[in-house]
Write an enzyme that holds these catalytic residues in place. Structure first.
Site, PDB file in Angstrom:
ATOM      1  CB  SER A  51      -0.921  -0.079   1.216  1.00  0.00           C
ATOM      2  OG  SER A  51      -1.984   0.776   1.100  1.00  0.00           O
ATOM      3  CG  ASP A  67      -6.908  -1.566  -3.886  1.00  0.00           C
ATOM      4  OD1 ASP A  67      -7.501  -0.757  -3.164  1.00  0.00           O
ATOM      5  OD2 ASP A  67      -5.725  -1.892  -3.710  1.00  0.00           O
ATOM      6  CG  HIS A  72      -5.971  -1.744  -0.198  1.00  0.00           C
ATOM      7  ND1 HIS A  72      -5.112  -1.255  -1.158  1.00  0.00           N
ATOM      8  CD2 HIS A  72      -5.372  -1.480   0.988  1.00  0.00           C
ATOM      9  CE1 HIS A  72      -4.059  -0.720  -0.584  1.00  0.00           C
ATOM     10  NE2 HIS A  72      -4.189  -0.847   0.724  1.00  0.00           N
TER      11      HIS A  72
END
Length: 754
Positions: free
Chosen positions: A600, A685, A720
């Site tokens: 991330s 995501d 995600h």
């Protein structure tokens, strides 16, 4: 896992664990020509070549050319884009086909450490013990409860145990996620809230991974639905009273912006909007006080937050201001008796102070814990007679318990607190569910060698009792592993802490050992050293594992974060490089054995350090990486951009534009040798659009000068936080480890017994 500030929901490219520690780029693609790469096949021997379509972007006299901008598709249905992603997956499968048997062995090994049929530590609430149950072979949990015999006359105690005998009340399964998940590729529940009278349950359900939820209400005994689900909402939902819910919805860029009041039995279209946050740099959140008397609605940016409160017994009266909006002031609230307790942060008291104010006159405040330069107040947990304060000092978490005066007595100061002792040199401590009217504080504790453990702590006596220790099968012995803390000098002299673990009898510390270095460094998220059973599969193969607690995170207090954001963001990257160099200098590893990992916003870290010092690393794993930072932060029409200008800077300002361009990974790929690299993406995501990692890989393929492995793996049924099932996640972990071991040439001949 987001910031510890309780109102955060969808305002960071963080970890969802979550999500953390992350943005989407949802512009429509340009008109594109046909693919020039070969068709998708499971036996591809050469990587797909993404076609190039020139897309010029000009600002402040600077021209950037993005030949892979066409990969951005907000609908995620463009056949040409999907075909390219499928080809990337096919190439990844082809490259990793020779290690598939070893990957399966790793998966079997990792799964074999889990006690598959297990329950969480039961949590006493009202007349029930609540807990979750895992079943052998099942991906998801059951949500369960048991009635407490004679609960009105049974006092709270650290020695409480849930009765499970044949004559005791039976287990009742409120909801079985395995049943609900059968029709979905992805399934996640992020809220599970019982009503005050325990007759109903509201839960938020995501079936795509896009973090857009439906809230369902069911009868807790029968499971029968109550009314129609609330649709297109966040996972922030709370009961005001037994027939009223408060929830939050998002705008078109997925920014939580409205708070609603819903009466059971009415249609969602008739719900009352309690508040609309129109400033697109702010997002709103919701939390109910532990006392159950009030609901708090907070609106926050990255530097400012303010709070409203709602009387839970009279929600129709609407919101009242608890703390005003003042730029640069953060607030967090809780309630007990006649007072609100507020954690307050500003430039003046940057590590926060704790104040109290009367419920009937919120303008009058009393300082209970003053600001301290070296100690950061991170969280509080209020009880009827006690206060537990979660703090950080010198990078380590600590918990201090205070006895409160009687509710009807003046609240002018706190008695001396009692600190809870912890045994490991580096560790993590987090609040867990505790009943407001008890004297029992529950918390979870773990370290790099200590499995997650749930403790009940008697705040009157100081007695601590372990209620649950994560079972680790396969002969695990914590004493065989060594943990330590080291400090690496950064280029400006700052000492950067690292947490390290390795197996004592397998590590030489002569530079010959492989090492996996993990980093994040954004959003003030604290990446404390946590236990992960799957990590044993590399530790038991002679790896050292280290976490670099770099600036941009919150481990060393608020200033640690401030010194790693906006125009100081490069400190995050140079800190990580300094940690890597220190580990090499101290002979923990060598360049030929140094592997790095980040997800991330930690994927931004990976991309940046790979561009800056590719010679320093052998292998890199970048999970759902935020690597197209400049292009994303220039587009206010996509999720997270507006709310994150205070994190990264607003590149519509020339100074921020050029600074961000100087480190944004996609913009800084060079004609140079890179390590072996694995990159992952999730098609749904909402925090980091799949096209960011896809563009990064495509540009690397076009530009880099080496023949090292470069793979992109895109999950078509995930968001995600990757796939949703617990075994699916373990399979992904096995794949990542197999890639790292393959790149290091550490995969032995597989035995014939496999």
């Amino acid at each position: 896992m987001l910031r510890h500030f309780p109102f955060s929901h969808f305002n960071t490219r963080s970890l969802l664990v979550t999500a953390l520690p992350l943005s989407a780029s949802l512009s429509s693609p340009n008109t594109v020509r046909s693919m020039s790469s070969s068709s998708s096949t499971a036996t591809m021997h050469s990587p797909p070549v993404a076609k190039k379509v020139e897309h010029k972007m000009e600002m402040f006299g600077d021209v950037r050319v993005d030949n892979y901008y066409w990969l951005r598709d907000d609908s995620r249905t463009n056949p040409e884009v999907l075909s390219y992603l499928q080809q990337e997956n096919a190439y990844t499968d082809s490259v990793m086909s020779g290690t598939k048997q070893f990957e399966d062995q790793l998966f079997k090994e990792i799964r074999g450490r889990i006690k598959e049929d297990d329950i969480s530590a039961p949590y006493r609430k009202g007349p029930y013990y609540y807990y979750t149950r895992n079943l052998e072979g099942k991906e998801y949990v059951q949500h369960c409860r048991r009635l407490i015999p004679n609960y009105n006359t049974t006092p709270f105690s650290v020695h409480d145990t849930m009765p499970t005998g044949p004559d005791d009340p039976p287990e009742h399964v409120i909801l079985d996620e395995n049943v609900k998940a059968q029709e979905h590729r992805f399934y996640s529940i992020q809220a599970f809230k019982d009503s005050p009278n325990h007759k109903l349950v509201a839960y938020a359900e995501d079936t795509k991974g896009d973090e857009i939820y439906s809230v369902h209400v069911i009868d807790a005994e029968t499971g029968a639905p109550v009314g129609k689900p609330l649709t297109s909402v966040t996972s922030h939902v709370e009961w005001a009273n037994d027939d009223t819910l408060v929830y939050i919805t998002m705008d078109e860029i997925l920014r939580p912006d409205k708070v609603w009041l819903h009466k059971l039995g009415t249609d969602q279209s008739s719900d009352i909007c309690l508040y609309h946050e129109k400033d697109d740099t702010f997002s709103i959140g919701l939390q109910k006080s532990k006392s159950q008397k009030f609901l708090f609605v907070g609106s926050e940016s990255k530097i400012t937050s303010f709070i409203f409160f709602i009387d839970a017994s009279k929600p129709e009266d609407g919101l009242k201001v608890l703390t005003p909006r003042v730029v640069g002031i953060d607030n967090w609230a809780s309630h007990r008796g006649n007072h609100f307790f507020i954690i307050r942060r500003s430039e003046e008291f940057f590590n926060s102070e704790l104040v109290a104010c009367p419920v009937d006159d919120v303008s009058v405040t009393t300082v209970l814990i003053p600001h301290r330069e070296r100690i950061k107040i991170q969280d509080t947990h209020l009880f009827a007679n006690h206060l537990a304060v979660y703090e950080r000092e010198n990078g380590l978490p600590k918990v201090t318990v205070y006895r409160l005066p009687a509710v009807d007595e003046p609240l002018t100061s706190l008695e001396d607190g009692r600190a809870i002792d912890f045994i490991d040199p580096v560790y993590t401590v987090d609040p867990a569910g505790s009943e407001f009217n008890s004297s029992i504080l529950r918390f979870s504790y773990s370290s790099l060698r200590t499995p997650n453990s749930v403790y009940d702590y008697d705040m009157n006596t100081g007695t601590s009792v372990v209620k649950k220790i994560e079972t680790v099968l396969g002969g695990f012995d914590a004493s065989e592993y060594f943990t330590e803390r080291k400090w690496a000098p950064a280029s400006d002299g700052t000492q950067v802490p690292m947490s390290i673990v390795y197996r004592k009898n397998l590590v030489n510390l002569d530079g010959s050992d492989p090492l996996l270095l993990y980093g994040y460094g954004s959003y003030e998220v604290c990446i404390d050293p946590w236990f992960k059973a799957s990590r044993l599969s590399i530790l038991d193969r002679g790896f050292i594992f280290a976490i670099a607690h770099i600036r941009g995170g919150g481990e060393m207090g608020r200033q640690w974060y401030e010194n790693g954001k906006c125009l100081k963001k490069k400190n995050t990257f140079t800190d990580f490089i300094a940690c890597a160099e220190y580990l090499i200098e101290q002979r923990y590893c060598s360049k030929e054995k140094l592997c790095i990992e980040g997800r991330s916003a930690g994927g931004l870290l990976m991309g940046s350090v790979l561009n800056m010092r590719p010679d320093l690393f052998k292998v890199a794993f970048a999970g759902v990486p935020f690597v197209d930072a400049l292009t994303t932060m220039l587009d206010p029409t996509i999720p997270l951009t507006t709310s994150e200008w205070e994190e990264w800077g607003d590149p519509r300002n020339e100074e921020f534009y050029h600074y961000m361009k100087s480190y944004s990974p996609v913009d800084n790929v060079k004609a140079q040798n890179y390590p072996h690299i694995l990159v992952t993406a999730g098609l749904h995501d909402p925090r980091v659009l799949y096209s960011e990692p896809a563009k990064f890989v495509a540009k690397l393929r076009e530009t880099k000068t080496d023949s090292n492995i470069l793979l992109l793996k895109c999950e078509f049924g995930a968001g995600h936080s990757s796939k949703s099932g617990r075994f699916e996640k373990l399979q992904e972990q096995a794949f990542v480890y197999a890639f790292i071991l393959k790149a290091l040439d550490m995969i032995p001949e597989l035995s014939s017994s496999l």
